[in-house]
Design an enzyme around this catalytic site. Structure first.
Site, PDB file in Angstrom:
ATOM      1  N   SER A 131      -1.071   1.606  64.364  1.00  0.00           N
ATOM      2  CA  SER A 131      -1.573   0.297  64.523  1.00  0.00           C
ATOM      3  C   SER A 131      -2.872   0.240  65.208  1.00  0.00           C
ATOM      4  O   SER A 131      -3.134   1.063  66.064  1.00  0.00           O
ATOM      5  CB  SER A 131      -0.514  -0.583  65.208  1.00  0.00           C
ATOM      6  OG  SER A 131      -1.162  -1.943  65.450  1.00  0.00           O
ATOM      7  N   LYS A 185       7.268   0.243  63.592  1.00  0.00           N
ATOM      8  CA  LYS A 185       6.022  -0.165  63.053  1.00  0.00           C
ATOM      9  C   LYS A 185       6.300  -1.517  62.233  1.00  0.00           C
ATOM     10  O   LYS A 185       5.457  -2.525  62.749  1.00  0.00           O
ATOM     11  CB  LYS A 185       5.118   0.746  62.178  1.00  0.00           C
ATOM     12  CG  LYS A 185       3.734   0.112  61.619  1.00  0.00           C
ATOM     13  CD  LYS A 185       2.923   0.045  62.691  1.00  0.00           C
ATOM     14  CE  LYS A 185       1.662  -1.138  62.154  1.00  0.00           C
ATOM     15  NZ  LYS A 185       0.911  -1.018  61.065  1.00  0.00           N
ATOM     16  N   HIS A 188       6.738  -4.151  64.940  1.00  0.00           N
ATOM     17  CA  HIS A 188       5.308  -4.309  65.428  1.00  0.00           C
ATOM     18  C   HIS A 188       4.655  -5.443  64.494  1.00  0.00           C
ATOM     19  O   HIS A 188       4.140  -6.377  65.247  1.00  0.00           O
ATOM     20  CB  HIS A 188       4.759  -3.165  65.437  1.00  0.00           C
ATOM     21  CG  HIS A 188       3.416  -3.101  65.700  1.00  0.00           C
ATOM     22  ND1 HIS A 188       2.402  -3.829  65.045  1.00  0.00           N
ATOM     23  CD2 HIS A 188       2.522  -3.140  67.034  1.00  0.00           C
ATOM     24  CE1 HIS A 188       1.095  -3.822  65.479  1.00  0.00           C
ATOM     25  NE2 HIS A 188       1.211  -3.455  66.603  1.00  0.00           N
ATOM     26  N   ASN A 189       4.576  -5.366  63.444  1.00  0.00           N
ATOM     27  CA  ASN A 189       3.987  -6.209  62.609  1.00  0.00           C
ATOM     28  C   ASN A 189       4.527  -7.639  62.463  1.00  0.00           C
ATOM     29  O   ASN A 189       4.019  -8.582  62.429  1.00  0.00           O
ATOM     30  CB  ASN A 189       3.780  -5.582  61.188  1.00  0.00           C
ATOM     31  CG  ASN A 189       2.884  -4.510  61.127  1.00  0.00           C
ATOM     32  OD1 ASN A 189       2.840  -4.042  62.132  1.00  0.00           O
ATOM     33  ND2 ASN A 189       2.387  -4.310  59.826  1.00  0.00           N
ATOM     34  N   GLU A 192       3.649  -9.235  65.552  1.00  0.00           N
ATOM     35  CA  GLU A 192       2.035  -9.560  65.296  1.00  0.00           C
ATOM     36  C   GLU A 192       2.121 -10.874  64.302  1.00  0.00           C
ATOM     37  O   GLU A 192       1.532 -11.879  64.650  1.00  0.00           O
ATOM     38  CB  GLU A 192       1.545  -8.486  64.442  1.00  0.00           C
ATOM     39  CG  GLU A 192      -0.084  -8.700  64.074  1.00  0.00           C
ATOM     40  CD  GLU A 192      -0.486  -7.583  63.378  1.00  0.00           C
ATOM     41  OE1 GLU A 192      -0.031  -6.323  63.582  1.00  0.00           O
ATOM     42  OE2 GLU A 192      -0.927  -7.802  62.215  1.00  0.00           O
TER      43      GLU A 192
HETATM   44  P1  NDP Z   1      -7.688   1.292  51.719  1.00  0.00           P
HETATM   45  O1  NDP Z   1      -7.358   0.444  50.894  1.00  0.00           O
HETATM   46  O2  NDP Z   1      -8.754   1.528  52.628  1.00  0.00           O
HETATM   47  O3  NDP Z   1      -7.344   2.966  51.188  1.00  0.00           O
HETATM   48  C1  NDP Z   1      -6.428   3.133  50.095  1.00  0.00           C
HETATM   49  C2  NDP Z   1      -6.271   4.880  49.913  1.00  0.00           C
HETATM   50  O4  NDP Z   1      -5.295   4.932  49.281  1.00  0.00           O
HETATM   51  C3  NDP Z   1      -7.561   5.225  49.177  1.00  0.00           C
HETATM   52  O5  NDP Z   1      -7.804   6.597  49.740  1.00  0.00           O
HETATM   53  C4  NDP Z   1      -7.043   5.370  47.713  1.00  0.00           C
HETATM   54  O6  NDP Z   1      -7.754   6.569  47.105  1.00  0.00           O
HETATM   55  C5  NDP Z   1      -5.475   5.896  47.952  1.00  0.00           C
HETATM   56  N1  NDP Z   1      -4.940   5.433  46.835  1.00  0.00           N
HETATM   57  C6  NDP Z   1      -4.412   4.359  46.500  1.00  0.00           C
HETATM   58  N2  NDP Z   1      -3.375   4.582  45.529  1.00  0.00           N
HETATM   59  C7  NDP Z   1      -3.400   5.890  45.374  1.00  0.00           C
HETATM   60  C8  NDP Z   1      -2.604   6.657  44.402  1.00  0.00           C
HETATM   61  N3  NDP Z   1      -1.971   5.934  43.490  1.00  0.00           N
HETATM   62  N4  NDP Z   1      -2.625   8.044  44.522  1.00  0.00           N
HETATM   63  C9  NDP Z   1      -3.561   8.458  45.544  1.00  0.00           C
HETATM   64  N5  NDP Z   1      -4.362   7.856  46.390  1.00  0.00           N
HETATM   65  C10 NDP Z   1      -4.230   6.541  46.151  1.00  0.00           C
HETATM   66  O7  NDP Z   1      -6.369   1.400  52.754  1.00  0.00           O
HETATM   67  P2  NDP Z   1      -6.093   1.438  54.337  1.00  0.00           P
HETATM   68  O8  NDP Z   1      -6.853   2.811  54.864  1.00  0.00           O
HETATM   69  O9  NDP Z   1      -6.422   0.089  54.918  1.00  0.00           O
HETATM   70  O10 NDP Z   1      -4.577   1.694  54.382  1.00  0.00           O
HETATM   71  C11 NDP Z   1      -3.849   2.867  54.263  1.00  0.00           C
HETATM   72  C12 NDP Z   1      -2.466   2.824  54.866  1.00  0.00           C
HETATM   73  O11 NDP Z   1      -2.566   2.224  56.254  1.00  0.00           O
HETATM   74  C13 NDP Z   1      -1.845   1.517  54.077  1.00  0.00           C
HETATM   75  O12 NDP Z   1      -0.362   1.902  54.118  1.00  0.00           O
HETATM   76  C14 NDP Z   1      -1.998   0.332  55.042  1.00  0.00           C
HETATM   77  O13 NDP Z   1      -0.733  -0.561  55.117  1.00  0.00           O
HETATM   78  C15 NDP Z   1      -1.867   1.203  56.599  1.00  0.00           C
HETATM   79  N6  NDP Z   1      -2.359   0.612  57.477  1.00  0.00           N
HETATM   80  C16 NDP Z   1      -3.708  -0.131  57.349  1.00  0.00           C
HETATM   81  C17 NDP Z   1      -4.230  -0.819  58.425  1.00  0.00           C
HETATM   82  C18 NDP Z   1      -5.688  -1.598  58.168  1.00  0.00           C
HETATM   83  O14 NDP Z   1      -5.967  -2.417  58.948  1.00  0.00           O
HETATM   84  N7  NDP Z   1      -6.418  -1.441  57.110  1.00  0.00           N
HETATM   85  C19 NDP Z   1      -3.583  -0.734  59.774  1.00  0.00           C
HETATM   86  C20 NDP Z   1      -2.483   0.114  59.747  1.00  0.00           C
HETATM   87  C21 NDP Z   1      -1.808   0.599  58.641  1.00  0.00           C
HETATM   88  P3  NDP Z   1      -8.922   6.086  45.915  1.00  0.00           P
HETATM   89  O15 NDP Z   1     -10.081   6.011  46.793  1.00  0.00           O
HETATM   90  O16 NDP Z   1      -8.928   7.035  45.256  1.00  0.00           O
HETATM   91  O17 NDP Z   1      -8.411   4.763  45.435  1.00  0.00           O
END
Ligand code: NDP
Length: 472
Positions: A131, A185, A188-189, A192
């Site tokens: 988080s 987590k 936590h959400n 939130e």
């Molecule tokens: P993004 O949307 O920024 O990025 C998604 C990532 O997942 C990309 O690297 C994408 O690859 C990859 N991806 C999606 N589908 C596939 C697939 N089928 N196979 C391989 N790779 C895949 O996500 P976030 O970084 O925001 O979030 C990542 C995780 O962290 C999620 O579970 C989210 O809930 C969690 N999270 C996010 C927070 C936030 O504030 N954003 C906070 C806390 C947790 P490609 O570039 O090839 O599409």
């Protein structure tokens, strides 16, 4: 290339992944990176990496080849099927003893399933709640790991270095086996969601009820953020309220559509709370209000036909602002109490062996629900790890009790003005129900017995009873 000199790998260079990689590299760890879309890896390497020790893998073979063995790989992709897809694609390049860490917002039941499947192949698996959003990932998130202790110990130095620090104390700790990390987590959400709903209701009462401008509201939230309400979500509200749209000079907040989206973790918390029969009404209400906000067109149509009282507050405004702040503190304690009660129950049912003082400790920094109040909560569970409910802590119970007249005034004022404040309302009802030695469930039991012969228990006699309620 197979130089095997990276300590940790990260697959998924989205918002969270990119920032966590830079964070780990800044703490001196060599990181191998991979992303499904290679172009993003290239962009990341060219634009963000600088002189840091980060090795790109444009194929999974190249990525795995960069890693010291046994390997440790963090997966940070969208929750759900993408996590399984990445695991499946990685498997051919892994060896027994390697460790996979899912850092996304995965459902804890998926984490249990993945842990079992991978263990059968001799692989270790950690479910890691993260988080703190983008900034947290970059400069110090709160990290919530669960799974085999030996797996945690292997990556502990990396996680401790990357985590947020509160007076030097890292906001990460081993939480328990299996899906403990992702469960914590999820809750936590849920908390939130509850805190955001309460803040939105306070904002609505001040904006519509007292007719204050966003700028005037910013001053109030700023004052709140310096006192007992000090917390990340209160702190970020003044800059939001002060932001003007460049073109028109209008407060941006007034131009933002009042329809809140969600990715599901709040709903999961409520669903799980219902399954485990733990009441979490403030969290449930927050989920419900996000759903209700989605009915924008219907609400607009209804607003033209359904009347309510005029929302103008007639009373002492400074006094109301003061008691609203005090009520917010009481409702925040009640929201945390509900989430922690859920964790306590889940820990028994799923055998996580959670220490709630540790959970409160790692939530004090880096995460979205960080709040000064968490220091009090940590102290409460530190003093009495078996505390049956947060409200039974002498200090916090007294603080909520002292603020209940304020909470009642907020609830009646909201009802009088016709401004929905269901978060405050159910928080107060939760408090009143929790302190009621006798609730009207006796009538419910009698009715169940009347129409379904479900039997009832008695206050004065042991056993199950059935009454023939009708003469036939
Ligand atoms: P993004 O949307 O920024 O990025 C998604 C990532 O997942 C990309 O690297 C994408 O690859 C990859 N991806 C999606 N589908 C596939 C697939 N089928 N196979 C391989 N790779 C895949 O996500 P976030 O970084 O925001 O979030 C990542 C995780 O962290 C999620 O579970 C989210 O809930 C969690 N999270 C996010 C927070 C936030 O504030 N954003 C906070 C806390 C947790 P490609 O570039 O090839 O599409």
């Amino acid at each position: 290339m197979s130089n095997q000199d990276c300590t940790i790998g990260l697959a998924g260079l989205g918002t969270m992944g990119r920032n966590l990689v830079l964070n780990m590299a800044d703490h001196g760890f060599a990181v191998a990176v991979y992303n499904r879309t290679g172009e993003k890896t290239r962009e990341f390497m060219e634009q963000e990496v600088g002189g840091r020790n980060i090795q790109p893998g444009y194929t999974l073979a190249e990525f795995a080849g960069h890693l010291q063995t046994p390997r440790a790989i963090i997966i940070l992709v969208a929750a759900g099927p993408p996590v399984d897809a990445v695991i499946d694609e990685l498997l051919p390049f892994l060896s027994p003893g390697d460790l996979l860490i899912d850092g996304g917002n995965s459902n804890f039941q998926d984490t249990n399933r993945r842990g079992r499947t991978l263990a059968a192949r001799g692989l270790l698996f950690l479910g890691l709640g993260i988080s703190g959003g983008e900034t947290g990932a970059r400069y110090g998130p709160s990290l919530m790991p669960g799974g085999p202790l030996a797996a945690y110990e292997r990556v502990r130095p990396i996680l401790e270095a990357a985590a947020a620090k509160v007076r030097g104390d890292p906001c990460v700790a081993y939480l328990g086996g299996g899906s403990a990390g992702h469960f914590v987590k999820m809750v936590h959400n849920g908390i939130e969601y509850a805190l955001m709903e309460l803040l939105a209701e306070a904002y609505d009462l001040l904006r519509r009820g007292l007719g204050l401008s966003p700028g005037e509201l910013a001053v109030i939230f700023e004052e709140w953020s310096r006192g007992e309400l000090a917390s990340y979500l209160v702190e970020i509200t003044p800059p939001i309220l002060r932001r003007l749209e460049e073109k028109t000079g209008q407060p941006l907040i007034d131009l933002i559509l009042d329809r809140a989206r969600q990715k599901g973790t709040g709903k999961w918390t409520s669903q799980e709370a219902m399954d485990l029969q733990v009441p979490t009404p403030t969290i449930d209400t927050a989920v419900m209000m996000r759903d209700l906000s989605g009915y924008k067109a219907e609400r607009e149509a209804a607003s033209r036909v359904l009347q309510g009282p005029p929302p103008a507050f007639p009373g002492d405004r400074p006094a109301f602002i003061r008691l609203l702040g005090r009520s917010l503190y009481a409702a925040m304690v009640l929201a945390f109490a509900q989430g922690l009660a859920l964790l306590q129950r889940a820990s028994q049912v799923y055998d996580y062996r959670l220490e709630l003082a540790t959970v409160a400790r790692i939530w004090r920094g880096g995460c979205i629900i960080r709040a000064a109040l968490l220091e009090e909560i940590r102290a409460a569970y530190q003093t009495r790890p078996d505390l049956a409910h947060l409200l039974l802590d002498a200090r916090l119970g007294r603080e909520v009790m002292a603020r209940q007249p304020d909470l009642r005034t907020v609830v009646t004022t909201a009802a009088d003005l016709g401004i929905p404040a269901p978060g405050f309302m159910v928080s107060l009802a939760y408090y009143d129900a929790w302190r009621s030695a006798r609730l009207p469930a006796n009538l419910i039991q009698a009715q169940r017995d009347y129409f379904g012969a479900h039997t009832y228990e008695r206050l004065d006699l042991p056993g199950a009873f059935h009454t023939r309620w009708t003469e036939d």
